[in-house]
Scaffold this active site. Structure first.
Site, PDB file in Angstrom:
ATOM      1  N   ASP A  77       0.862  -1.184   0.000  1.00 15.72           N
ATOM      2  CA  ASP A  77       0.000   0.000   0.000  1.00 15.72           C
ATOM      3  C   ASP A  77       0.903   1.240   0.000  1.00 15.72           C
ATOM      4  OD1 ASP A  77      -1.919   1.908   0.328  1.00 15.72           O
ATOM      5  OD2 ASP A  77      -2.767   1.108   2.176  1.00 15.72           O
ATOM      6  N   ASP A 101      -2.424   2.677  -6.323  1.00 19.00           N
ATOM      7  CA  ASP A 101      -1.430   2.710  -5.244  1.00 19.00           C
ATOM      8  C   ASP A 101      -1.380   1.432  -4.411  1.00 19.00           C
ATOM      9  OD1 ASP A 101      -3.872   3.037  -4.021  1.00 19.00           O
ATOM     10  OD2 ASP A 101      -3.260   4.708  -2.744  1.00 19.00           O
ATOM     11  N   GLU A 102      -1.918   0.323  -4.932  1.00 15.70           N
ATOM     12  CA  GLU A 102      -1.910  -0.933  -4.190  1.00 15.70           C
ATOM     13  C   GLU A 102      -1.534  -2.086  -5.112  1.00 15.70           C
ATOM     14  OE1 GLU A 102      -5.109  -0.370  -0.603  1.00 15.70           O
ATOM     15  OE2 GLU A 102      -5.926  -0.914  -2.556  1.00 15.70           O
TER      16      GLU A 102
END
Length: 400
Positions: free
Chosen positions: A10, A105-106
């Site tokens: 993350d 973003d993961e």
């Protein structure tokens, strides 16, 4: 302890961190990313320096300026963030098996060999952190979590921010997450939390110990059983999802909130949605229009149509719906609009039409013309050819 199967990554304050990486002058300063370039907008992301003052996602620009004097506001540049996302993905994939890019973003990584034990996973994460910093940018940091399945790994990854590393397994569950609220868990919405409370499930520990068959009843779906079994450590594969439609929605800039201007924006949204529809080789057989006036209930209507990927056809339907909506919206300002192409299927599955006439999976003249427009715009730049007058509203997803 273990075995661990999944590593979840993350990225920390990703949008703001990318901007700080690009512009060294704002490193170490509070930064907020906004969707609109005026005082009426809100923050869609914030750096940790800004979060220290209480600024977060959803904070209005006015409140953020009051809470954090000297904060730097920057407009979203989604394409820039996607480019950095791909750079991070390339680094991860070189060191380990990158299973999925879960969002901008993961990332989800499959663990194997020594990395399935805690010491090996910890060493892998340290290597990944160093490589991302060295090859993508020193401002790019991430929190990592490992677990026996993707759900527990994702929860673990959010336990220590920023730049943390945590693990969840049968050895520390459910005590390690007993401090969390039910809706802190991914997939538990406010409405699902209310349903759990009505069923006597008041905390995370109780949810983890729930009979999975009872969870199916509470969720009214097999997904409840899957969710609880994963909380209990079972490794269940992610179910592939079927594409249900193509849509675009937009919170309108103040200068585009008059209905006549908003109508032109809706035409632009349809051109973008139908282009994606054709790119994926699909057709749609319903169209929906959503209008959100300020200080008035939302107006929404849908129309069924023969399955098509012809932009001009959806523009005709859009015009017909706007005519129906006009008595309601003509004197109102519109905060937002949305269009949606639904009931999608593959073009190759479309049956023929003797009256058109069209053979099975054959494109109509309008669909062939639309494909030609796509080709020209891809070669010479978006907007080279348009379907009449429209009003582009790039905003969040087209900058960068």
């Amino acid at each position: 302890m273990g075995p661990f199967r999944t590593l979840y990554i993350d990225m920390n304050s990703f949008f703001a961190s990318v901007e700080q990486q690009v512009d060294p002058s704002i490193r170490g300063r509070p930064v907020a990313i906004t969707a609109m370039e005026n005082e009426k907008g809100c923050c869609v992301a914030a750096s940790y320096e800004a979060k220290a003052f209480g600024v977060g996602t959803g904070t209005s620009v006015v409140d953020a300026r009051r809470m954090c004097p000297g904060i730097v506001f920057l407009p979203s540049r989604h394409r820039l963030y996607v480019r950095y996302n791909l750079q991070v993905a390339a680094v991860l994939d070189r060191f380990c098996e990158l299973e999925r890019i879960r969002s901008v973003d993961e990332f989800q990584v499959a663990l194997s060999g020594e990395a399935r034990a805690l010491a090996g996973a910890r060493a892998l994460v340290a290597s990944l952190k160093g490589a991302v910093a060295a090859e993508v940018g020193e401002c790019l940091r991430f929190s990592a979590g490992i677990g026996p399945n993707h759900l527990l790994a994702k929860i673990a990854g959010k336990l220590e921010k920023p730049n943390g590393f945590q693990w969840l397994s049968a050895d520390n569950m459910p005590d390690r997450i007993s401090h969390l609220e039910l809706d802190d868990l991914p997939g538990i919405s406010k409405s699902m939390k209310a349903r759990l409370l009505r069923a006597g499930v008041y905390d995370v520990g109780t949810l983890c110990r729930l009979d999975p068959r009872h969870a199916r009843i509470i969720w009214r779906s097999v997904e409840g059983e899957r969710f609880v079994r994963m909380l209990q450590g079972m490794n269940i594969e992610i179910t592939p999802t079927k594409r249900s439609g193509y849509g675009n929605s937009k919170v309108l800039a103040p200068e585009l909130r008059q209905p006549r201007e908003a109508y032109l924006v809706s035409r632009w949204l349809i051109e973008k949605a139908t282009s994606r529809l054709r790119r994926d080789g699909r057709v749609a057989s319903s169209f929906s229009l959503h209008l959100s006036p300020m200080d008035a209930p939302r107006w929404a209507r849908s129309i069924k149509t023969a399955s098509t990927q012809d932009t001009a056809e959806f523009l005709r339907i859009n015009r017909a719906l706007w005519i129906r909506a006009w008595p309601y919206v003509r004197w109102k300002k519109l905060l937002g609009i949305g269009v949606h192409l639904g009931d999608v299927d593959m073009l190759e599955n479309r049956i023929g039409d003797l009256l058109a006439p069209l053979a099975p999976a054959e494109r109509s003249a309008g669909e062939r013309a639309s494909a030609a427009v796509d080709f020209i715009n891809q070669r010479f730049g978006e907007g080279t050819v348009t379907y009449g007058i429209n009003r582009p509203h790039p905003g969040f997803f087209e900058r960068g």
